[in-house]
Write a protein that holds these residues in place. Structure first.
Motif, PDB file in Angstrom:
ATOM      1  N   ASN A 243       0.846  -1.191   0.000  1.00 24.58           N
ATOM      2  CA  ASN A 243       0.000   0.000   0.000  1.00 24.58           C
ATOM      3  C   ASN A 243       0.880   1.239   0.000  1.00 24.58           C
ATOM      4  O   ASN A 243       1.557   1.545   0.983  1.00 24.58           O
ATOM      5  N   PRO A 248      -4.818   9.171   4.413  1.00 25.78           N
ATOM      6  CA  PRO A 248      -5.603   8.250   5.241  1.00 25.78           C
ATOM      7  C   PRO A 248      -6.755   7.631   4.449  1.00 25.78           C
ATOM      8  O   PRO A 248      -7.444   8.329   3.691  1.00 25.78           O
ATOM      9  N   HIS A 249      -6.975   6.318   4.630  1.00 28.28           N
ATOM     10  CA  HIS A 249      -8.085   5.648   3.967  1.00 28.28           C
ATOM     11  C   HIS A 249      -8.395   4.345   4.697  1.00 28.28           C
ATOM     12  O   HIS A 249      -7.661   3.936   5.606  1.00 28.28           O
ATOM     13  N   ASN A 250      -9.460   3.692   4.302  1.00 26.21           N
ATOM     14  CA  ASN A 250      -9.944   2.481   4.964  1.00 26.21           C
ATOM     15  C   ASN A 250      -9.086   1.282   4.560  1.00 26.21           C
ATOM     16  O   ASN A 250      -9.141   0.824   3.417  1.00 26.21           O
ATOM     17  N   LEU A 251      -8.338   0.758   5.501  1.00 26.45           N
ATOM     18  CA  LEU A 251      -7.459  -0.377   5.219  1.00 26.45           C
ATOM     19  C   LEU A 251      -8.219  -1.694   5.142  1.00 26.45           C
ATOM     20  O   LEU A 251      -7.738  -2.657   4.534  1.00 26.45           O
ATOM     21  N   LEU A 266       2.354  -1.296   4.712  1.00 28.90           N
ATOM     22  CA  LEU A 266       2.204   0.126   4.429  1.00 28.90           C
ATOM     23  C   LEU A 266       3.571   0.745   4.174  1.00 28.90           C
ATOM     24  O   LEU A 266       4.489   0.579   4.980  1.00 28.90           O
ATOM     25  N   PRO A 270       1.126   8.936   5.472  1.00 31.00           N
ATOM     26  CA  PRO A 270       0.213  10.085   5.502  1.00 31.00           C
ATOM     27  C   PRO A 270       0.538  11.029   6.651  1.00 31.00           C
ATOM     28  O   PRO A 270       1.144  10.636   7.654  1.00 31.00           O
ATOM     29  N   HIS A 274      -4.267   6.532   9.484  1.00 34.84           N
ATOM     30  CA  HIS A 274      -5.363   5.777   8.898  1.00 34.84           C
ATOM     31  C   HIS A 274      -6.384   5.442   9.989  1.00 34.84           C
ATOM     32  O   HIS A 274      -6.018   5.324  11.172  1.00 34.84           O
TER      33      HIS A 274
END
Length: 349
Positions: A243, A248-251, A266, A270, A274
């Motif tokens: 990734n 930030p986003h939905n893992l 990861l 960011p 997250h």
């Protein structure tokens, strides 16, 4: 000695031309005339104080390539005229377990190429947006690509090793299904490297318009991550997902795609965290959520050699130093394929 550089005096000020001091090479030092320096998204975070602790003046840049112009009396690995690179590390303690294992990137006393304390003026390291740099030979890498590719080699010193290290650590290769989330400065290198290692590569993007780009980079399949049906088709199937997204986003969307014992690692960093993943998405299949940070010096050399052998370089847009502020704004809009590189000859004006 005094050399020209581009840097900022405060987080709310643009980068501008400035003079900086470089130390005279010591016995184990290599002096490098910098030909090109890649522009990393972390440069923006640091120079604009989005990451805490920025030291000013801040001269970013840790994707450095050029030629050796002087070498200390006890330097054994390099000579004047050699093509070399410097990545994110210019010093470490050299005696901890991490250093002994060639993983200087995890040393608690690792010194980054810019914004880390040093005895040199002005008291912290200054990076590759400059005409010259002086580095202990332990942290200098040999470049074996043709000189005509030198500008496109520069991003390998961060984007390349940042993606190569986790791919090697989790054994990407034939028989493995590897996902790469994000097709940008990091992601495009992840796709190229995973493909060269022999893995089945699936690129994830939020934009249908990037499908052909991802295929050209070496992806076997492309998934638009906003399409639930496309995502569902790959559930419980990945050995490794890299990734690269630096926002930030939905893992959980990607954790559920891992098979039993699969790993989501990861590498994007960011400016804010997250959301925490749902624990049952981990324990239900003994999945792992991991992180990886650049790579040590031996592995970085291994990466450069691998890329030279396989003809791998970054896709770049070459810019002059006076274009750097515009380049930052374009990066924030993802308006580059896929890495800006500064022609350091333009630093002289």
């Amino acid at each position: 000695m005094t050399v020209k550089a581009y840097g900022a005096h405060a987080g709310d000020q643009p980068l501008e031309s400035m003079d900086i001091a470089r130390r005279v090479p010591g016995a184990h030092d290599v002096q490098i005339d910098i030909a090109y320096c890649g522009v990393c998204h972390s440069d923006i975070h640091q120079v604009r104080s989005e990451w805490a602790g920025t030291l000013y003046p801040c001269v970013p840049g840790h994707e450095i390539v050029g030629r050796v112009s002087a070498a200390g009396a006890h330097v054994s690995k390099f000579k004047v005229g050699d093509l070399v690179g410097v990545g994110c590390i210019v010093d470490s303690c050299q005696h901890c377990d991490d250093c002994a294992d060639g993983l200087e990137n995890y040393c608690d006393n690792m010194v980054g190429t810019y914004n880390f304390p040093t005895a040199d003026a002005p008291g912290h390291t200054l990076g590759g947006y400059s005409q010259q740099i002086v580095v202990h030979e332990r942290y200098v890498l040999r470049v074996r690509h043709p000189e005509t590719q030198l500008a496109a080699v520069a991003p390998l010193l961060c984007a390349g090793i940042t993606t190569y290290s986790p791919l090697r650590h989790w054994n990407a290769g034939p028989g493995k299904k590897v996902g790469v989330v994000g097709i940008g400065g990091l992601g495009h290198m992840g796709i190229k490297l995973a493909h060269a290692m022999g893995a089945h590569v699936v690129a994830f993007t939020t934009s249908e318009s990037k499908r052909q780009d991802a295929k050209a980079l070496g992806a076997d399949q492309v998934v638009v991550s906003r399409d639930a049906n496309q995502m569902q088709a790959h559930i419980n199937s990945f050995d490794l997902i890299l990734n690269t997204v630096a926002a930030p986003h939905n893992l959980d969307d990607f954790l559920t795609l891992l098979k039993r014992d699969g790993v989501l690692t990861l590498v994007g960093a960011p400016a804010s965290p997250h959301p925490s993943p749902e624990v049952f998405n981990l324990i239900s299949k003994r999945r792992s959520l991991a992180g990886s940070m650049i790579g040590g010096i031996p592995e970085t050399q291994e990466m450069l050699d691998f890329c030279a052998e396989h003809g791998i370089v970054a896709d770049i847009e070459l810019i002059g130093a006076d274009q750097i502020n515009d380049a930052y704004e374009r990066m924030l809009k993802s308006d580059v394929k896929y890495r800006f590189v500064i022609d350091n000859a333009t630093l002289a004006g």
